[in-house]
Design an enzyme around this catalytic site. Structure first.
Site, mmCIF file in Angstrom:
data_model
loop_
_atom_site.group_PDB
_atom_site.id
_atom_site.type_symbol
_atom_site.label_atom_id
_atom_site.label_comp_id
_atom_site.label_asym_id
_atom_site.label_seq_id
_atom_site.Cartn_x
_atom_site.Cartn_y
_atom_site.Cartn_z
ATOM 1 N N ASN A 134 31.665 33.797 31.679
ATOM 2 C CA ASN A 134 30.743 33.024 30.835
ATOM 3 C C ASN A 134 30.328 31.674 31.402
ATOM 4 O O ASN A 134 29.356 31.091 30.944
ATOM 5 C CB ASN A 134 31.299 32.885 29.410
ATOM 6 C CG ASN A 134 32.510 31.999 29.342
ATOM 7 O OD1 ASN A 134 33.270 31.886 30.315
ATOM 8 N ND2 ASN A 134 32.720 31.358 28.214
ATOM 9 N N GLU A 232 43.754 28.462 31.390
ATOM 10 C CA GLU A 232 42.739 27.901 30.479
ATOM 11 C C GLU A 232 42.238 29.079 29.661
ATOM 12 O O GLU A 232 41.554 29.962 30.192
ATOM 13 C CB GLU A 232 41.565 27.305 31.267
ATOM 14 C CG GLU A 232 41.914 26.107 32.101
ATOM 15 C CD GLU A 232 42.119 24.856 31.272
ATOM 16 O OE1 GLU A 232 41.700 24.838 30.099
ATOM 17 O OE2 GLU A 232 42.717 23.912 31.790
ATOM 18 N N CYS A 266 34.099 29.279 25.387
ATOM 19 C CA CYS A 266 35.475 29.068 24.906
ATOM 20 C C CYS A 266 35.495 27.989 23.834
ATOM 21 O O CYS A 266 36.372 27.968 22.981
ATOM 22 C CB CYS A 266 36.397 28.705 26.056
ATOM 23 S SG CYS A 266 35.799 27.325 27.028
ATOM 24 N N GLU A 446 41.802 20.819 33.273
ATOM 25 C CA GLU A 446 40.858 20.803 34.381
ATOM 26 C C GLU A 446 39.977 19.577 34.230
ATOM 27 O O GLU A 446 39.984 18.905 33.213
ATOM 28 C CB GLU A 446 40.026 22.089 34.376
ATOM 29 C CG GLU A 446 40.947 23.266 34.649
ATOM 30 C CD GLU A 446 40.269 24.530 35.149
ATOM 31 O OE1 GLU A 446 39.300 24.962 34.533
ATOM 32 O OE2 GLU A 446 40.749 25.084 36.153
HETATM 33 P P1 NAD Z 1 38.980 38.110 30.481
HETATM 34 O O1 NAD Z 1 40.326 37.605 30.133
HETATM 35 O O2 NAD Z 1 38.582 39.452 30.035
HETATM 36 O O3 NAD Z 1 38.777 38.116 32.080
HETATM 37 C C1 NAD Z 1 38.942 36.934 32.849
HETATM 38 C C2 NAD Z 1 39.233 37.318 34.292
HETATM 39 O O4 NAD Z 1 40.518 37.939 34.372
HETATM 40 C C3 NAD Z 1 38.237 38.311 34.903
HETATM 41 O O5 NAD Z 1 37.947 37.915 36.228
HETATM 42 C C4 NAD Z 1 39.027 39.621 34.873
HETATM 43 O O6 NAD Z 1 38.627 40.548 35.866
HETATM 44 C C5 NAD Z 1 40.436 39.128 35.149
HETATM 45 N N1 NAD Z 1 41.535 40.011 34.732
HETATM 46 C C6 NAD Z 1 41.537 40.982 33.788
HETATM 47 N N2 NAD Z 1 42.775 41.546 33.679
HETATM 48 C C7 NAD Z 1 43.568 40.904 34.590
HETATM 49 C C8 NAD Z 1 44.938 41.008 34.949
HETATM 50 N N3 NAD Z 1 45.764 41.880 34.365
HETATM 51 N N4 NAD Z 1 45.423 40.170 35.912
HETATM 52 C C9 NAD Z 1 44.617 39.250 36.494
HETATM 53 N N5 NAD Z 1 43.298 39.121 36.208
HETATM 54 C C10 NAD Z 1 42.776 39.928 35.254
HETATM 55 O O7 NAD Z 1 37.934 37.008 29.961
HETATM 56 P P2 NAD Z 1 36.333 37.034 29.964
HETATM 57 O O8 NAD Z 1 35.844 38.019 28.958
HETATM 58 O O9 NAD Z 1 35.796 37.101 31.346
HETATM 59 O O10 NAD Z 1 36.041 35.552 29.427
HETATM 60 C C11 NAD Z 1 36.080 35.223 28.087
HETATM 61 C C12 NAD Z 1 37.366 34.538 27.699
HETATM 62 O O11 NAD Z 1 37.592 33.402 28.527
HETATM 63 C C13 NAD Z 1 37.311 34.004 26.276
HETATM 64 O O12 NAD Z 1 38.551 34.219 25.658
HETATM 65 C C14 NAD Z 1 37.055 32.517 26.490
HETATM 66 O O13 NAD Z 1 37.476 31.708 25.401
HETATM 67 C C15 NAD Z 1 37.844 32.258 27.722
HETATM 68 N N6 NAD Z 1 37.391 31.054 28.425
HETATM 69 C C16 NAD Z 1 38.221 29.956 28.437
HETATM 70 C C17 NAD Z 1 37.784 28.779 29.052
HETATM 71 C C18 NAD Z 1 38.651 27.546 29.089
HETATM 72 O O14 NAD Z 1 38.425 26.705 29.937
HETATM 73 N N7 NAD Z 1 39.620 27.393 28.201
HETATM 74 C C19 NAD Z 1 36.520 28.732 29.641
HETATM 75 C C20 NAD Z 1 35.723 29.870 29.614
HETATM 76 C C21 NAD Z 1 36.170 31.037 28.999
#
Ligand code: NAD
Length: 477
Positions: A134, A232, A266, A446
């Site tokens: 995102n 994060e 997020c 961060e």
């Molecule tokens: P996600 O958790 O589905 O995926 C994030 C990343 O993790 C992807 O690159 C994915 O391929 C990888 N991944 C998946 N399974 C894994 C595993 N078992 N081991 C290691 N890597 C793995 O998240 P998303 O749908 O891409 O993003 C949305 C989420 O991210 C929401 O919950 C949002 O709130 C959060 N987010 C948090 C922040 C923050 O700074 N706090 C910022 C942006 C998004």
């Protein structure tokens, strides 16, 4: 998965790029190459590393429009938000480049004569970075710039939903003078992320994504040895609207906070906690304005709200909406998945306002990561703060009031990493730390002056120039 294919979420038949997915051997090669390049990079003076970061910022600025369009096409955000995202990376480069000529440690007086004591920062080696879809350019910048400044090599796995933006960002770094091999990109889904997380050649894992994935990453990384793991994660962000608030301002904030990036930030506002006396008026204003938002291709400058990233994600959001209605919530206006002319196959979702939501309802507690805004009525300032804090997340919150005393008491009581007064829950700026409390993270932040901490370790150095043995805590006279 043998290839990673990027689709335009507004028109999924349109392929934006295709990359071979990394297998275990490819991850090994990437880690080895980054480690090799890192040995020389660690010897480059920090201000010279900073110059390369500054050059990356200059190149990003030069290409801002082109990159903003790419973000808009791949992540589905409207153009102005795509531009904002690239600007965030530019700001981060400027901030981190400045850090390259600032203090990185502390000097403390030694308790012994002719002795000095100070700290310095050392690299962790190779940082494994796993990023969400995102913020496909800003989040890599939050991680890569400080990691480079700290003298590390990098292996980054962009989200499988936004690999083109990840590649474009790394191309800019390569062009700005980052040595060959120092940054490696591996593509793939969770299995590739998992391989990176547990790789013995990785000194630190920096993860941004959802809470469930973050938990898996933390558990897996700790199994393979002690290392820095920064998380994060998600949010369930709330806006408090007190009964003296400027309701027009609060309405603007609710709309941008809840429906910007189609609620897929997020920090998106997913709960409005409004004082009962002004609830009806606020709901009326927000629902009316939400109905006026134009859904469509996010690269069209007249569009307000782009698509949901995938149909599967839209269906998950629809499921949460149905569940909320089943628990007694009511929808004020349009809601649910819809189609948009000219955007074949794109999953769009009406910006949805729900009333009658109770703090114990699932929608009031779990991250929806979509354009669902729950309105929860409260009686008092204290109750509003209590409800903000009743969730397992602690990322961002906002309070709208014209009374400085009420505002600051709420700020004191709210348990989140980021708090706004009379501004929406989205819109963090680079010089302040970004991150959350409770299950939103594991204490790292961060951006900000201490953003470098997850990418470096502290070394304490003692230099005794007395020419004799001096024993700390013993020879103290
Ligand atoms: P996600 O958790 O589905 O995926 C994030 C990343 O993790 C992807 O690159 C994915 O391929 C990888 N991944 C998946 N399974 C894994 C595993 N078992 N081991 C290691 N890597 C793995 O998240 P998303 O749908 O891409 O993003 C949305 C989420 O991210 C929401 O919950 C949002 O709130 C959060 N987010 C948090 C922040 C923050 O700074 N706090 C910022 C942006 C998004």
């Amino acid at each position: 998965m043998t290839t990673v294919t990027s689709y335009n979420p507004a028109r999924p038949a349109e392929v934006l790029g295709e990359f071979p997915a990394a297998d275990a051997a490819a991850v090994d090669r990437a880690v080895a190459a980054a480690a090799e390049a890192q040995r020389s990079w660690a010897k480059v003076p920090v201000p010279l590393r900073a110059d390369i970061v500054a050059e990356a910022g200059r190149l990003l600025a030069e290409r801002k429009d082109e990159l903003a369009t790419l973000v808009s096409r791949e992540a589905g955000k409207v153009l102005v938000e795509g531009g904002g995202e690239v600007q965030e990376a530019i700001d981060m480069a400027a901030f981190v480049a400045g850090q390259g000529r600032s203090a990185m440690g502390q000097v403390v007086p030694s308790e012994l004569r002719d002795k000095m004591a100070y700290t310095t920062r050392i690299p962790v080696g190779v940082v494994g970075m796993i990023t969400p879809w995102n913020f496909p350019m800003a989040i890599p910048s939050w991680k890569c710039f400080p990691a480079l400044l700290a003298g590390n090599g990098i292996v980054i796995k962009p989200s499988e939903l936004a690999p083109v933006c990840g590649e474009a960002f790394v191309d800019v770094l390569a062009e700005s003078g980052v040595p060959d091999g120092l940054i490696q990109v591996v593509h793939g889904a969770g299995d590739v992320g998992a391989a990176l997380t547990t790789h013995p050649g990785i000194g630190a894992v920096s993860f941004t994504g959802s809470v469930p994935t973050g938990r898996k990453v933390a558990a897996a990384a700790m199994e393979t040895g002690p290392r820095v793991v920064s998380l994060e994660l998600g949010g369930k962000n709330a806006m408090i609207v007190l009964d003296d608030a400027d309701l027009e301002l609060a309405t603007d904030g609710a709309l941008f906070g809840a429906f910007g990036t189609s609620g897929q930030r997020c920090t998106s506002t997913s709960r409005v906690l409004v004082q009962r006396g002004v609830a009806a008026e606020l709901v009326e204003r927000v629902a009316t304005r939400a109905a006026e938002l134009t859904l469509g291709d996010p690269t069209d400058p007249t569009v307000d709200v782009g698509p949901i990233i995938t149909r599967q994600s839209a269906e998950r959001i629809a499921g949460m909406l149905d569940h909320a209605v089943g628990e007694g919530a009511s929808v004020a206006g349009d809601s649910g998945i819809c189609e948009v002319e000219g955007c074949d196959g794109g999953a769009f979702f009406h910006p949805t306002v729900l009333t009658g939501v109770r703090p114990e309802h699932r929608l009031a507690r779990e991250e929806a990561f979509g354009p669902l805004l729950s309105v929860i009525e409260v009686d008092s300032d204290d109750e509003a703060v209590d409800v903000v804090n009743q969730v397992e997340y602690g990322l961002s919150a906002a309070v709208y009031t014209q009374d400085v005393n009420r505002a600051l008491r709420a700020v004191d009581g709210i348990d989140t990493g980021i708090c706004y007064v009379n501004a929406p829950t989205i819109g963090a700026e680079i010089p302040l730390p970004f991150g959350g409390t409770k299950h939103t993270g594991n204490g790292f932040r961060e951006a900000g002056a201490r953003g470098i901490e997850q990418f470096s370790q502290v070394k304490s150095v003692y230099i005794d120039y007395s020419g004799r043995l001096q024993r700390a805590q013993i020879d103290t006279e």
